[in-house]
Every structure is written in C-alpha cells, then in structure tokens.
Design an enzyme around this catalytic site. Structure first.
Site, PDB file in Angstrom:
ATOM      1  N   LEU A 282      -2.713  13.561  46.288  1.00 29.67           N
ATOM      2  CA  LEU A 282      -2.153  12.656  45.290  1.00 29.67           C
ATOM      3  C   LEU A 282      -0.945  13.307  44.608  1.00 29.67           C
ATOM      4  O   LEU A 282       0.127  12.718  44.516  1.00 29.67           O
ATOM      5  CB  LEU A 282      -3.247  12.312  44.255  1.00 29.67           C
ATOM      6  CG  LEU A 282      -2.844  11.478  43.039  1.00 29.67           C
ATOM      7  CD1 LEU A 282      -2.435  10.070  43.439  1.00 29.67           C
ATOM      8  CD2 LEU A 282      -4.008  11.379  42.039  1.00 29.67           C
ATOM      9  N   THR A 283      -1.128  14.555  44.162  1.00 28.13           N
ATOM     10  CA  THR A 283      -0.135  15.232  43.329  1.00 28.13           C
ATOM     11  C   THR A 283       1.209  15.457  44.030  1.00 28.13           C
ATOM     12  O   THR A 283       1.267  15.788  45.208  1.00 28.13           O
ATOM     13  CB  THR A 283      -0.685  16.591  42.849  1.00 28.13           C
ATOM     14  OG1 THR A 283      -1.899  16.358  42.163  1.00 28.13           O
ATOM     15  CG2 THR A 283       0.289  17.312  41.945  1.00 28.13           C
TER      16      THR A 283
ATOM     17  N   GLY B 262       2.017  14.440  38.307  1.00 30.93           N
ATOM     18  CA  GLY B 262       0.859  15.262  38.036  1.00 30.93           C
ATOM     19  C   GLY B 262      -0.107  14.435  37.224  1.00 30.93           C
ATOM     20  O   GLY B 262      -0.810  13.571  37.753  1.00 30.93           O
TER      21      GLY B 262
ATOM     22  N   ILE C 159      -1.928  20.896  47.133  1.00 25.71           N
ATOM     23  CA  ILE C 159      -3.034  20.201  47.785  1.00 25.71           C
ATOM     24  C   ILE C 159      -4.080  21.217  48.278  1.00 25.71           C
ATOM     25  O   ILE C 159      -3.767  22.095  49.077  1.00 25.71           O
ATOM     26  CB  ILE C 159      -2.530  19.343  48.968  1.00 25.71           C
ATOM     27  CG1 ILE C 159      -1.428  18.378  48.497  1.00 25.71           C
ATOM     28  CG2 ILE C 159      -3.688  18.598  49.620  1.00 25.71           C
ATOM     29  CD1 ILE C 159      -1.813  17.469  47.333  1.00 25.71           C
TER      30      ILE C 159
ATOM     31  N   ASP D 292     -13.081   9.585  39.594  1.00 25.37           N
ATOM     32  CA  ASP D 292     -14.224   9.339  38.695  1.00 25.37           C
ATOM     33  C   ASP D 292     -15.495   9.964  39.271  1.00 25.37           C
ATOM     34  O   ASP D 292     -16.306  10.547  38.561  1.00 25.37           O
ATOM     35  CB  ASP D 292     -14.467   7.826  38.525  1.00 25.37           C
ATOM     36  CG  ASP D 292     -13.588   7.228  37.422  1.00 25.37           C
ATOM     37  OD1 ASP D 292     -12.947   8.019  36.685  1.00 25.37           O
ATOM     38  OD2 ASP D 292     -13.546   5.990  37.302  1.00 25.37           O
TER      39      ASP D 292
ATOM     40  N   GLY E  29     -16.079  44.856  28.499  1.00 25.65           N
ATOM     41  CA  GLY E  29     -15.029  45.721  27.967  1.00 25.65           C
ATOM     42  C   GLY E  29     -14.061  46.164  29.060  1.00 25.65           C
ATOM     43  O   GLY E  29     -13.654  45.364  29.900  1.00 25.65           O
TER      44      GLY E  29
ATOM     45  N   GLU F 207      -7.657  18.029  38.730  1.00 26.22           N
ATOM     46  CA  GLU F 207      -8.410  16.761  38.707  1.00 26.22           C
ATOM     47  C   GLU F 207      -8.290  16.077  37.343  1.00 26.22           C
ATOM     48  O   GLU F 207      -9.242  15.503  36.833  1.00 26.22           O
ATOM     49  CB  GLU F 207      -9.877  17.001  39.061  1.00 26.22           C
ATOM     50  CG  GLU F 207     -10.028  17.584  40.438  1.00 26.22           C
ATOM     51  CD  GLU F 207     -10.920  16.764  41.336  1.00 26.22           C
ATOM     52  OE1 GLU F 207     -10.820  16.982  42.540  1.00 26.22           O
ATOM     53  OE2 GLU F 207     -11.680  15.904  40.869  1.00 26.22           O
ATOM     54  N   GLY F 208      -7.102  16.142  36.799  1.00 28.35           N
ATOM     55  CA  GLY F 208      -6.854  15.583  35.472  1.00 28.35           C
ATOM     56  C   GLY F 208      -7.032  16.692  34.454  1.00 28.35           C
ATOM     57  O   GLY F 208      -8.132  17.219  34.314  1.00 28.35           O
TER      58      GLY F 208
END
Lengths: 268, 388
Positions: free
Chosen positions: B124-125, B130, B156, B239, B339, B363-364
């Site tokens: 998608l991106t 974005g 991706i 979703d 530490g 993913e958002g």
C-alpha cells in the site's frame, strides 16, 4: 520404504536426581521424554520417508504411560505406533528387551529398515539395537552419522559410521538395523495436524500373550544381568592446576607434595 | 494467567512457542546482526502448519480465527519480533485474497501460502502515501485483457522474498479513494522489479524493500473483487491485522520482561540481587501489569472480531495502540534494568528495544490509531441511541 523406529520413554535427564538413601533414581515429579537419541532415529526415518515414500512406524516396550512417548512421535509425522506392555516385561535387561521387541516387530510385519537411537540416556548401554538385530537375524550398523545412499533395486545402502578418530563407510544389504548418533540430522518441529492426530490416535497394546513370548525369556526372569547395587560415584577431590615455567611448576609440585606429606624428604 | 483456552488453542500456543525456541532463538542474534531474512525459519513454521492458520481448510489451511493467529504470533514475538513480523505479514498479504478473492484466485494462491511454498506481501505504502493513503500514485490501466501497472511502492515487508503481492493501485483518479483497486502481482511478472532493500533500526530479521512497476502487464483476472474496491479491501485487511501488530507488542514485552527478571535475580549489587530493590521491583510490577492488560485487551477484541462483529475499526485500533506504546516503554525499561549490560549486544534487550519502535509506526501510526478511535467515538456519540 517401510521403516520401523524403536523408541524408549526416559526420565528427563535435565532434572535427574538420586535418592541418597537408596541410591535409586528419584522418579516422582520427573518429567518423561522420548529418549533424545531416539528422536534422531525418528527424524532419520521421516527424512527417508520424505524422499522415498512409504511408512514410518514406531514401537516401544514399556509401562502403559509409555504411550505418551508414542503420541509425541506421531506429532512429528510417524504414521503408526504400537506399545508392547505387560507386567511380565518389567525389569527386563537389554537381552530380554531385545527379545521382546523382536517378537513384537515380527508380529507387525516386514520392514526395509529398523532405526534406533545409539543408546538411551537412562541406561546408556547401547546394547538393545545390536541385540535386536541379532534376534531378528539382520545386519546392523551402529553410530551412523550419515546415510550416503540407498539403492532400492539392489536393496543396499551405504552409511557413514562415526568413530573416535574419523568415520567408516559401510555398505549393507537391506533390510538392516541402524543405530544413529545426533550428528545425523537436525530435528524438525511437530505439526499442528500431527499434534491433533497424536491426541486421537488409537494405540494398540500388545501383551506377553499377544506376542507369544517364552515367559522365561522376558522381564526380570529372562534377564541375564541383575542389578545388584546402584550408587553415585564419590565426588572427585579438589584439583589444582599448576601454572608458570616448568621449573616453577616443579617447585610448586614438590612443595605441595611435601606439605601434604606425600613426600617425606626435601630434595635439594 | 489462565485464559481458558481450548485444547486446540493451547496446542497452537505450545507449538508456536516450541518452533520459536528451537528454530528462531538460536539464530536471532546472528540474523539481526547481519540484517538477514531466513526463509528456512519460515519453512519450519509452514511445516508446523502455523503459516496457514488463517487460511480456510478447503484451501489447505487450518481455518482458524484471528484469535488463534495472534496466540501463535505472540509466542514468535516473545523470541524475535522481526521473525514475528514476517510470520504475521504473510497473513496480511493473504487477507485480500481470503476475504475478497474469487474462487479461482483462492484456489490458485492459498494452498501454496498455507504450505509455505509461497510468501505474500501487502503493498500500500508509497513515498507520497503513508498515513494518508489517498496520496497513492501507482496506477493500473486496463488494456484489453490486461492491466498495466506503473509506480513505486516503498517499505514493503517481504519485498523480493514474497512470490505473491497484493498491490493497491489507482484505476480511476477522479473518484479519489473510491478509485483504487487491488491486484495480485506475481514475482516474475514482466515489468515488475525490486528496488533497494532498506537498512533498518529494528526488526532486521524481516526484510523491507521497494517494488517497482514499470509498464508491468498482468492478466485482468488478477484484479481482486472489482475496480474501486481497493480502499475498502485495504481498510478491512488492516482492521483485521492490527490486533496482530498489537500482539507483537505483547509478545515482545513478555520476552523483554523475562530477560529483565532473570537478570535482576542474578545481578548482585550492594551485596544482594538487584530484584531485592523496590525501585527495580516496581518497574517489573508495572511491566507485568501492563503486559497482562495488553494481552487481555487483544484476546477479548480478537474473540469479538471472530464472533463476526461488523464495525471493528475502533476496537482494532485500540488493540494496536495500547500494546505497542506499552512495548516501547517496557523494552526501554528492560534495557534500564540491565544497565550497561542491556546496552550491549550480548544481551537481547537492546534488539528488543530497537524492534519495538516500528510497532508505533507501521500499519497506521499510533497517532492515526488515535484518530480512528476519536472519529469513531464522535460518530458513536453523535447518534443518541448508540451512546455507551
């Protein structure tokens, strides 16, 4: 290829303890596992099945709860399993165990190959595999670290056998019996379908009567060896590692031996 | 804590844990150091039937719900978040096909995904798209029996490693978000190439890269559902997958806490183990409390999703938001407890801290998750009858 694997249920050696009073293994609360070397035998069988097809069966001789070990190997992909279990089998040494397994395996049918782990981590004898081969009148190769090739037409196989100072290349006719070392492969993981099958699978149990064994040849009665005593070895004394130049080390050693009165004369 | 899992669910959890501990744990430090993706590890998960958990049984999968999938992912993330990302993103990549694919598409692709023969990726991106998915520039133009794709996708997961790519592209720019569509592009399609492989701060055992479409021609039957459904399908897939990102935070935090506790019990300062210090105990107590809260939240929400709930945007955003913000804090505190040791690569917590940052971003972003939750609240409370 039809392959049979012999497995044994053993206490998990990660948390094994001896009862200081009786010098016997503390079994309470100790988890049981499949003998780790036997898992390499299972993996070897499954890899051969992946390559050549056929079936993989696993058997064990043991108390009723040993069926848990058989379910475990089913989750890894073993097709069928059988349990040889009878009170009469209790206390068997390696000879009686090999005899009983041989009777059971003959009942199950013919196999192209029988695979065992090199030894069990509880008894550590490494005798049952070879003993079983003798009982079944099969050639056997112990400590197999690699299967080089298999020729089903001529019914032969070539393997590498791990030795202290290298390895032997050995050819054998089939059927044969192998015992395998952990160097032979890396274990796969069980599958979800395998685990589901393992939960449901019906495990046939063969008694002494089912196997038509000679009652004088099984269990404690049939055993040539008797365990007289089990004891924990005394812990080793303290060790000192001397460092420095040779002369310096000799000096330290002499001083120590004199101080502990091992040597009574001072050498100049 | 006992979540009253069924025997089957317990089996999935145990199995995922076993594969993670036997096959991932011995390699994670080396793979992270070398920024190396291991196909072999993925094969182990496939052999264990865990890669096909969410794929219907008729297509070779196990037909399990989102809940069972996150149970498995949690155990992988406990050991290595990067590996769990690959494990989980295969699920996201397959979702458009599972939920919107035709029977033929399902038959063609899903059995190979379930068996681990083929990996999937979700694309998608882009550099201009974005958080704002409407900035997509990649286009798909119908040409006879084919579509021609042009554009570049970036960041991706599984790029170059996957065989099956679900790619979002614009088919009608005039319609805005309603003008996008999803296509299956296969590795090896003409005009489809891979650009640079990214060098990342964390999750370095997963691979991230660029997809380049240069007059990439694919048969028209690679369109999933119909033209214009791209945005809807992508949102649905996200979703469903957001709880899967949330659970990465839970698993990762659990792993970090376990390392921190073991260290605190054995590290002697001022003559006693540092866990005897209340200052240390309180940090661990907060960790444990938050992890249990995050876990309970995701378990509850995924069960709700599996019940067939329709509007899941708000809850799925919550399932991503809380555990991932928490993971950043917990992994940072785990490094603090260790530490100087924690800052060194000899211990796994510095990797865990690096791995956790991405969870607040991909993913958002967690800011977008808050937007989603806020907008849903506004909607919900605008209509009187839906209050509460």
């Amino acid at each position: 290829m039809d392959i049979l694997v012999c497995i044994k249920q053993v206490p998990d050696t990660k948390d094994i303890k001896l009862d200081p009073e009786t010098n016997t293994l503390k079994r309470e609360g100790v988890e049981s596992i499949v003998n780790p070397f036997d898992m390499y035998a299972v993996e070897t069988a499954l890899m051969l099945k992946d390559e050549w097809g056929g079936t993989v069966r696993a058997v064990t001789m043991g108390p009723p709860q040993a069926e848990q070990a058989l379910r475990e190997v089913v989750s890894y992909g073993v097709d069928e399993v059988a349990l040889f279990s009878d009170r009469a089998f209790a206390g068997a040494d390696t000879w009686a165990t090999a005899y009983t397994l041989a009777k059971g395996i003959r009942k199950l049918g013919d196999f192209d190959l029988i695979i065992c782990g090199k030894q069990a981590v509880d008894g550590d004898t490494a005798q049952v595999g070879p003993g079983l081969a003798q009982q079944l009148d099969l050639p056997f190769i112990t400590f197999v670290r690699r299967i080089v090739k298999i020729e089903l037409d001529s019914r032969t196989m070539v393997v590498e056998r791990l030795m202290d100072d290298g390895y032997d290349v050995v050819e054998t006719s089939l059927p044969a019996l192998l015992t395998v070392v952990k160097e032979i492969n890396e274990l796969r993981v069980p599958s979800l379908k395998g685990k589901m099958k393992a939960k449901k699978i019906d495990i046939p149990i063969y008694s002494a009567a089912d196997l038509e064994v000679d009652p004088d040849s099984v269990g404690l009665t049939g055993s040539y060896t008797q365990v007289i005593e089990v004891f924990a070895p005394k812990p080793r004394g303290n060790r000192i590692i001397l460092e420095g130049e040779t002369e310096e080390q000799v000096e330290k050693l002499l001083n120590g031996l004199t101080k502990d009165k091992v040597l009574s004369v001072k050498i100049d | 804590m006992d979540y009253f899992l069924t025997e089957e669910q317990k089996m999935i959890q145990d199995l995922a844990r076993q594969v993670a501990e036997e096959k991932v744990l011995p390699l994670r430090a080396e793979l992270d150091e070398n920024e190396e993706f291991s196909r072999e590890i993925i094969k182990h998960f496939a052999d264990a039937d865990l890669l096909g958990l969410g794929i219907p049984e008729e297509y070779g999968g196990m037909g399990m719900g989102v809940f069972e999938q996150i149970l498995a992912t949690e155990q992988v993330a406990r050991v290595c978040c990067g590996t769990a990302v690959t494990f989980g993103s295969g699920g996201l990549g397959a979702m458009p096909i599972i939920y919107y694919g035709s029977k033929e598409q399902k038959q063609k692709y899903l059995p190979d995904v379930a068996s681990g023969k083929k990996l999937t990726a979700f694309a998608l991106t882009e550099s201009t798209a974005g958080s704002d998915a409407s900035g997509i520039q990649t286009t798909a133009v119908r040409d006879g029996d084919e579509y021609v794709l042009n554009g570049t996708k970036q960041w991706i997961t599984n790029a170059a490693e996957a065989e099956i790519y679900c790619v979002v592209a614009i088919t009608d720019r005039s319609k805005g978000p309603r003008g996008s569509s999803i296509f299956v592009v296969e590795k090896g399609d003409s005009g489809f190439e891979f650009g640079k492989k990214e060098k990342k701060m964390g999750i370095r055992t997963s691979t991230t890269g660029e997809l380049i479409f240069n007059d990439c021609r694919i048969p028209a039957d690679r369109l999933i559902s119909r033209e214009g459904m791209g945005f809807i399908i992508a949102m649905k897939a996200l979703d469903l997958s957001r709880p899967g990102v949330g659970i990465l935070g839970v698993g990762l935090s659990q792993g970090a806490m376990e390392v921190a506790i073991e260290f605190a019990q054995t590290r002697i300062q001022f003559g006693r183990p540092i866990i005897a210090q209340q200052a240390v105990q309180h940090i661990l107590a907060d960790m444990a409390t938050n992890i249990e809260a995050g876990r309970a939240l995701i378990y509850a929400i995924t069960k709700y999703i599996d019940s067939g709930a329709k509007n899941i945007s708000k809850v799925s955003a919550m399932a991503k938001l809380f555990p991932t913000d928490m993971a950043m804090q917990i992994t940072t505190n785990a490094v603090q407890i260790l530490g100087g040791h924690g800052y060194m690569r000899e211990y796994p917590v510095e990797k865990m801290m690096r791995d956790s940052k991405i969870l607040q971003i991909f993913e958002g972003t967690n800011q977008i998750q808050r937007n989603v939750i806020g907008q849903e609240l506004n909607k919900q409370f605008s209509s009187r009858k839906n209050k509460g």
